[in-house]
Design a protein around this motif. Structure first.
Motif, PDB file in Angstrom:
ATOM      1  N   LYS A  66      30.797  -3.594  12.994  1.00  0.00           N
ATOM      2  CA  LYS A  66      30.416  -2.330  12.343  1.00  0.00           C
ATOM      3  C   LYS A  66      28.915  -2.244  12.085  1.00  0.00           C
ATOM      4  CE  LYS A  66      34.887  -1.704  10.045  1.00  0.00           C
ATOM      5  NZ  LYS A  66      35.582  -1.518   8.753  1.00  0.00           N
ATOM      6  N   ARG A  67      28.242  -3.360  12.260  1.00  0.00           N
ATOM      7  CA  ARG A  67      26.791  -3.368  11.990  1.00  0.00           C
ATOM      8  C   ARG A  67      26.025  -3.018  13.258  1.00  0.00           C
ATOM      9  NH1 ARG A  67      22.828  -7.452  12.513  1.00  0.00           N
ATOM     10  NH2 ARG A  67      20.970  -7.016  11.255  1.00  0.00           N
ATOM     11  N   ARG A  68      25.173  -2.008  13.186  1.00  0.00           N
ATOM     12  CA  ARG A  68      24.353  -1.597  14.312  1.00  0.00           C
ATOM     13  C   ARG A  68      23.042  -2.376  14.287  1.00  0.00           C
ATOM     14  NH1 ARG A  68      23.914   2.169  18.194  1.00  0.00           N
ATOM     15  NH2 ARG A  68      21.819   2.915  18.775  1.00  0.00           N
ATOM     16  N   VAL A  69      22.709  -3.004  15.404  1.00  0.00           N
ATOM     17  CA  VAL A  69      21.519  -3.835  15.513  1.00  0.00           C
ATOM     18  C   VAL A  69      20.396  -3.021  16.159  1.00  0.00           C
ATOM     19  CG1 VAL A  69      20.550  -5.919  16.552  1.00  0.00           C
ATOM     20  CG2 VAL A  69      22.921  -5.909  15.725  1.00  0.00           C
ATOM     21  N   PRO A  70      19.216  -2.985  15.565  1.00  0.00           N
ATOM     22  CA  PRO A  70      18.122  -2.216  16.171  1.00  0.00           C
ATOM     23  C   PRO A  70      17.623  -2.865  17.467  1.00  0.00           C
ATOM     24  CG  PRO A  70      17.336  -3.429  14.254  1.00  0.00           C
ATOM     25  CD  PRO A  70      18.826  -3.578  14.271  1.00  0.00           C
ATOM     26  N   ARG A  71      17.212  -2.032  18.392  1.00  0.00           N
ATOM     27  CA  ARG A  71      16.687  -2.502  19.675  1.00  0.00           C
ATOM     28  C   ARG A  71      15.258  -3.025  19.497  1.00  0.00           C
ATOM     29  NH1 ARG A  71      13.542  -0.146  23.674  1.00  0.00           N
ATOM     30  NH2 ARG A  71      13.983  -0.763  25.838  1.00  0.00           N
ATOM     31  N   GLN A  72      14.973  -4.153  20.155  1.00  0.00           N
ATOM     32  CA  GLN A  72      13.634  -4.738  20.084  1.00  0.00           C
ATOM     33  C   GLN A  72      12.842  -4.569  21.381  1.00  0.00           C
ATOM     34  OE1 GLN A  72      12.820  -8.410  18.114  1.00  0.00           O
ATOM     35  NE2 GLN A  72      14.846  -8.521  17.169  1.00  0.00           N
ATOM     36  N   GLY A  73      13.400  -3.888  22.364  1.00  0.00           N
ATOM     37  CA  GLY A  73      12.681  -3.715  23.622  1.00  0.00           C
ATOM     38  C   GLY A  73      13.444  -4.352  24.765  1.00  0.00           C
ATOM     39  N   VAL A  74      12.706  -4.833  25.756  1.00  0.00           N
ATOM     40  CA  VAL A  74      13.332  -5.467  26.917  1.00  0.00           C
ATOM     41  C   VAL A  74      13.011  -6.947  26.929  1.00  0.00           C
ATOM     42  CG1 VAL A  74      13.162  -3.323  28.258  1.00  0.00           C
ATOM     43  CG2 VAL A  74      11.408  -5.083  28.530  1.00  0.00           C
ATOM     44  N   LEU A  75      13.946  -7.722  27.444  1.00  0.00           N
ATOM     45  CA  LEU A  75      13.728  -9.144  27.704  1.00  0.00           C
ATOM     46  C   LEU A  75      13.807  -9.326  29.215  1.00  0.00           C
ATOM     47  CD1 LEU A  75      13.487 -12.165  27.020  1.00  0.00           C
ATOM     48  CD2 LEU A  75      15.975 -12.214  26.697  1.00  0.00           C
ATOM     49  N   VAL A  76      12.684  -9.644  29.831  1.00  0.00           N
ATOM     50  CA  VAL A  76      12.612  -9.856  31.273  1.00  0.00           C
ATOM     51  C   VAL A  76      12.766 -11.339  31.548  1.00  0.00           C
ATOM     52  CG1 VAL A  76      11.178  -9.644  33.342  1.00  0.00           C
ATOM     53  CG2 VAL A  76      11.129  -7.853  31.591  1.00  0.00           C
ATOM     54  N   TYR A  77      13.582 -11.658  32.534  1.00  0.00           N
ATOM     55  CA  TYR A  77      13.883 -13.061  32.839  1.00  0.00           C
ATOM     56  C   TYR A  77      13.565 -13.384  34.293  1.00  0.00           C
ATOM     57  CZ  TYR A  77      16.435 -17.469  33.108  1.00  0.00           C
ATOM     58  OH  TYR A  77      16.765 -18.788  33.279  1.00  0.00           O
ATOM     59  N   ASN A  78      13.022 -14.583  34.521  1.00  0.00           N
ATOM     60  CA  ASN A  78      12.858 -15.104  35.877  1.00  0.00           C
ATOM     61  C   ASN A  78      13.464 -16.502  35.942  1.00  0.00           C
ATOM     62  OD1 ASN A  78      11.143 -16.954  37.857  1.00  0.00           O
ATOM     63  ND2 ASN A  78      11.243 -14.885  38.699  1.00  0.00           N
ATOM     64  N   PRO A  79      14.314 -16.776  36.962  1.00  0.00           N
ATOM     65  CA  PRO A  79      15.027 -18.051  37.017  1.00  0.00           C
ATOM     66  C   PRO A  79      14.307 -19.166  37.743  1.00  0.00           C
ATOM     67  CG  PRO A  79      15.876 -16.614  38.708  1.00  0.00           C
ATOM     68  CD  PRO A  79      14.810 -15.832  37.979  1.00  0.00           C
ATOM     69  N   GLY A  80      13.159 -18.894  38.359  1.00  0.00           N
ATOM     70  CA  GLY A  80      12.430 -19.981  38.997  1.00  0.00           C
ATOM     71  C   GLY A  80      12.472 -19.939  40.496  1.00  0.00           C
ATOM     72  N   GLY A  81      12.473 -21.103  41.085  1.00  0.00           N
ATOM     73  CA  GLY A  81      12.433 -21.250  42.544  1.00  0.00           C
ATOM     74  C   GLY A  81      11.224 -22.093  42.949  1.00  0.00           C
ATOM     75  N   PRO A  82      10.173 -21.435  43.497  1.00  0.00           N
ATOM     76  CA  PRO A  82      10.086 -20.029  43.885  1.00  0.00           C
ATOM     77  C   PRO A  82      11.173 -19.674  44.894  1.00  0.00           C
ATOM     78  CG  PRO A  82       7.946 -21.133  44.127  1.00  0.00           C
ATOM     79  CD  PRO A  82       8.965 -22.197  43.896  1.00  0.00           C
ATOM     80  N   GLY A  83      11.620 -18.431  44.840  1.00  0.00           N
ATOM     81  CA  GLY A  83      12.594 -17.968  45.795  1.00  0.00           C
ATOM     82  C   GLY A  83      13.936 -17.587  45.193  1.00  0.00           C
ATOM     83  N   ALA A  84      14.104 -17.754  43.879  1.00  0.00           N
ATOM     84  CA  ALA A  84      15.357 -17.385  43.237  1.00  0.00           C
ATOM     85  C   ALA A  84      15.285 -15.954  42.720  1.00  0.00           C
ATOM     86  CB  ALA A  84      15.672 -18.336  42.087  1.00  0.00           C
TER      87      ALA A  84
END
Length: 548
Positions: free
Chosen positions: A104-122
């Motif tokens: 029932k609790r609404r959580v405020p948005r903090q923006g975007v979380l961008v993720y990169n998994p590594g590699g290079p090439g992933a």
């Protein structure tokens, strides 16, 4: 777990006496760097104005209905922002706004979380799926989870160096002490591969670099409408995350670097790969000791030496006759190398080896045999890995240097050394100019406090790299998972680590100084129900075996 003396003493001694990387790069002149900085600002302004038109994802992504996908344009060459453009694919799942502990609790948005998994090439396109896991639900409530395919990967101006149909060479060998003729054959293959990258990818090959990955990240930030970026990078993603922090410190809101690459420019990338090979020997020893403690389950020997003998016996048998015509010593080694990344792979690998030696090759074939369906993705991933690492920095161009360094290291670390060397050998014969690695560092107050996460016995990115990253990024805080070696620990099974991660991402809180968590429990010895290539959602966040 006890640190094997082999790695902590002899292996370290060898590494300190290896030859220094020779010069041979093309220095970046100040005018070029200034032009690239201006070009990034131009591209970011255009991206902010255009935004990202998110819609349905491509069917082959097999993403759930909550996923939305789009593209963002970036210059191939940032020194010429009006020149050729390439399009990066982006995925997003909107913040749920729902507290997982109180619906029932609404959580405020903090923006975007961008993720990169590594590699290079992933590719990180499937990252937003992580929000359904219990460990990530609180983060998913506050952030839009954003993944993307970096330049060269997947649909993002894909690179290729060989015909994907000819990429997998199976069965293959895995020599720990290769003969002169074998080395000569691999040298010829490396030269041909390097030329293939240029032939299939053209003159634009030189622009697939870590610095351009960092610039692309800033354009993505602008396209998402963010003034400051919240970013989490794992493995190789920590390196260009650190480049981003150095180039654009005022654009950082929060940054998590999980399993850190050593950013010392003298180690990018030749020496880092040598140190990685040494660390894998230590992790291979950990795995053998675990198997030995469970000899009652697997019957592979009650000491690490006996387990090694069992592995060697299987390798010799596969050299004589490949399992199903596809699994030779090279494929066996690849399957066990992945266990050096993730200890939750240990039971399936140990059981497959045990069954193979008892006459049942089925589990090993299902784990290790290459498949035609994955050939194109694997070839693309390897092409990006090679291009980025070869372009980023100087590499030795004299085979004698490679031969001497890897021969010495293989005496104490035979498991991965030569496989790693031959994988990277195209960089000795790279056909386009190389860069000088950027000197990663930030001064006091330049960068918001950042969080570094690291397992103490991580083989893909050895622990010394996290210490160096911590030293170079002023105000950063390192959290260590002790006596553990999983590669990529954020959002995994260690609740202590996850507590630090959540406190930082959700509240901006960090410990005042370095902190540590006890290691997560070792896997239980068991006989898996099957040996298919299941993709653990946590595991799939980091680069595949053989990469960072």
């Amino acid at each position: 777990m006890r640190a094997p003396a082999l790695y902590s003493a002899a292996g370290s001694l060898i590494l300190t006496t290896l030859a220094a990387t020779p010069a041979g790069s093309v220095p970046r002149v100040p005018d070029t760097a200034a032009a690239e900085l201006r070009g990034t600002a131009v591209a970011a302004a255009r991206a902010r104005a255009a935004g990202i038109d998110f819609g349905r994802c491509a069917a082959d992504l097999e993403a759930p209905a909550t996923f939305r996908c789009g593209t963002v344009s970036v210059p191939l060459d940032y020194a010429h922002p009006d020149g050729k453009q390439i399009r990066l694919t982006v995925s997003r799942v909107a913040a749920t706004h729902t507290d997982p502990h109180n619906s029932k609790r609404r959580v405020p948005r903090q923006g975007v979380l961008v993720y990169n998994p590594g590699g290079p090439g992933a590719s990180g396109m499937l990252f937003p799926m992580i929000g359904v896991l219990p460990e990530w639900k609180r983060v998913a409530a506050s952030y839009d989870l954003v993944g993307y395919a970096p330049r060269g990967v997947g649909r993002s101006a894909p690179l290729s160096c060989v015909d994907p149909g000819h990429f997998f060479k199976a069965p293959s060998q895995a020599p720990t002490h290769p003969s002169a003729s074998y080395k000569e054959a691999r040298i010829n293959e490396a030269k041909a591969y390097a030329q293939g990258c240029l032939k299939r990818s053209g003159s634009g090959l030189r622009h697939y670099t870590s610095l351009n990955n960092a610039r692309d990240l800033d354009v993505l930030r602008a396209a998402l409408g963010e003034d400051r970026l919240t970013f989490m990078g794992a493995s190789y993603g920590t390196y260009f995350g650190a480049l981003y922090a150095t180039l654009f410190p005022s654009h950082v809101r929060r940054m998590v670097l999980d399993s850190a690459v050593n950013p010392d420019p003298e180690r990018i990338w030749y020496r880092n790969n040598l140190e990685q090979s040494a660390a894998f020997e230590g992790r291979w020893a950990d795995f053998r000791e675990w198997i030995a403690r469970h000899d009652d389950v697997y019957g592979l020997g009650d000491t690490a030496a006996k387990v090694q003998a069992s592995y060697d016996r299987a390798s010799r048998r596969l050299a004589r006759k490949a399992a199903a015509g596809k699994v030779g010593p090279g494929q066996l080694q690849g399957a066990f190398l992945s266990a050096g990344y993730y200890d939750d792979f240990w039971p399936s690998r140990a059981d497959a080896l045990s069954r193979f030696l008892k006459g049942d090759a089925g589990p090993l074939v299902r784990l290790a045999a290459p498949t035609a369906e994955t050939a194109a993705e694997a070839e693309n991933s390897n092409a990006v890995y090679t291009a980025v690492e070869c372009n980023d920095a100087p590499w030795p161009t004299d085979w004698k240097t490679w031969d001497q360094d890897n021969t010495r290291l293989a005496r104490v670390a035979p498991f991965e050394t030569w496989g790693n060397a031959f994988m990277n050998l195209p960089c000795a014969y790279w056909p386009v100019p190389r860069q000088q690695a950027l000197d990663v560092r930030t001064g006091p107050g330049e960068l918001p406090p950042t969080l570094i996460l690291q397992a103490e016995r991580d083989a893909a990115t050895p622990y010394a790299g996290a210490l160096e990253m911590n030293r170079r990024l002023s105000g950063s805080v390192l959290v260590t998972e002790r006596d553990a070696g999983t590669h990529g620990i954020g959002g995994g099974p260690n609740q202590c680590v996850n507590g630090y991660l959540e406190a930082y991402l959700l509240e901006g809180r960090l410990p005042e100084r370095r902190a540590s968590c006890a290691g997560h429990p070792e896997p239980k010895a068991s006989v898996p129900a099957d040996h298919t290539r299941r993709k653990n959602p946590r595991v799939s966040l980091t680069g595949e075996a053989g990469r960072r």
